[in-house]
Design a protein around this motif. Structure first.
Motif, PDB file in Angstrom:
ATOM      1  N   ARG A   1      -4.354   6.247  -3.230  1.00 39.51           N
ATOM      2  CA  ARG A   1      -4.918   5.447  -2.135  1.00 39.51           C
ATOM      3  C   ARG A   1      -6.246   6.031  -1.666  1.00 39.51           C
ATOM      4  O   ARG A   1      -7.195   5.304  -1.394  1.00 39.51           O
ATOM      5  CB  ARG A   1      -3.927   5.361  -0.964  1.00 39.51           C
TER       6      ARG A   1
ATOM      7  N   ALA B   1       0.839  -1.209   0.000  1.00 39.75           N
ATOM      8  CA  ALA B   1       0.000   0.000   0.000  1.00 39.75           C
ATOM      9  C   ALA B   1       0.871   1.255   0.000  1.00 39.75           C
ATOM     10  O   ALA B   1       0.547   2.251  -0.661  1.00 39.75           O
ATOM     11  CB  ALA B   1      -0.945  -0.009   1.193  1.00 39.75           C
TER      12      ALA B   1
ATOM     13  N   LEU C   1      -5.735  -0.264   3.555  1.00 41.15           N
ATOM     14  CA  LEU C   1      -6.312   0.951   2.971  1.00 41.15           C
ATOM     15  C   LEU C   1      -7.594   1.399   3.671  1.00 41.15           C
ATOM     16  O   LEU C   1      -8.126   2.467   3.355  1.00 41.15           O
ATOM     17  CB  LEU C   1      -6.613   0.717   1.485  1.00 41.15           C
TER      18      LEU C   1
ATOM     19  N   ARG D   1      -0.354   8.776  -2.206  1.00 40.61           N
ATOM     20  CA  ARG D   1      -1.410   9.034  -1.219  1.00 40.61           C
ATOM     21  C   ARG D   1      -2.737   9.391  -1.891  1.00 40.61           C
ATOM     22  O   ARG D   1      -3.786   8.911  -1.490  1.00 40.61           O
ATOM     23  CB  ARG D   1      -0.965  10.167  -0.289  1.00 40.61           C
TER      24      ARG D   1
ATOM     25  N   ARG E   1     -10.541  -0.153   3.385  1.00 38.83           N
ATOM     26  CA  ARG E   1     -11.613  -0.356   2.412  1.00 38.83           C
ATOM     27  C   ARG E   1     -12.157  -1.779   2.529  1.00 38.83           C
ATOM     28  O   ARG E   1     -11.592  -2.611   3.223  1.00 38.83           O
ATOM     29  CB  ARG E   1     -11.107  -0.135   0.985  1.00 38.83           C
TER      30      ARG E   1
END
Length: 194
Positions: free
Chosen positions: A61, A53, A85, A58, A87
């Motif tokens: 992401r 990640a 993340l 940024r 998510r």
């Protein structure tokens, strides 16, 4: 995490194999990265996903709404990437040979998707999974993988972020070097070669 640190994680898990392997693409190789072994330790999987990640900008992401992975190889790293993340994670499957959403998974129209794989060799599985995401209404804005075996040659059509990039030689079955042809072939992958 630098390349040597990533490979050290694979070695520690007994996941960097030498021999004669038939890859999911149908190509043959003297080296195989068994991501299932490196990901079987949840702490190691979390470290690798966090490092992966961190390779992405940024703003990218922040734009990701959903993480999608192809089953089987991408499920664990996709889940860990989603955790890193903040998510949700879903996956696509091939019950009839073509990737599709199942298990009640849905993608909202226009949802921004990160496609996550364990290993990319030719990019075929990634492109097939991306097609399924598009057919479901999502937009793949980037792809990520633990390992890019293509040496940077795989073109996924979106920004691609591998944790480590290796140029491992691969050969069609009818063009094996003698030293590889002399070894018995193993097929450790999850997809039957065509």
């Amino acid at each position: 995490m630098n390349e040597e640190e990533v490979l050290a994680e694979f070695r520690a898990a007994g996941a960097l194999l030498e021999g004669h392997f038939i890859l999911s693409s149908g190509l043959h190789s003297p080296r195989y990265l068994q991501c299932a072994r490196v990901l079987m330790d949840p702490a190691r999987a979390s470290r690798l996903a966090s490092a992966l990640a961190a390779t992405m900008p940024r703003d990218l992401r922040a734009a990701i709404d959903l993480v999608v992975s192809p089953a089987m190889g991408g499920v664990i790293i996709g889940h860990e990437m989603a955790r890193a993340l903040g998510r949700e994670a879903i996956f696509v499957e091939r019950p009839q040979g073509v990737f599709e959403l199942r298990r009640g998974f849905r993608i909202a129209p226009g949802q921004k998707v990160l496609l996550v794989e364990d290993v990319v060799t030719t990019g075929l599985s990634s492109r097939e999974a991306m097609k399924a995401v598009a057919e479901a209404g999502g937009e793949v804005i980037a792809a990520a993988a633990l390992v890019d075996r293509s040496g940077g040659e795989a073109d996924l059509g979106v920004p691609f972020f591998p944790l480590v990039q290796l140029a491992v030689p691969t050969y069609p079955a009818d063009s094996l070097p003698p030293e590889l042809a002399a070894l018995p072939a193993e097929k450790p992958g999850s997809r039957k070669a065509a």
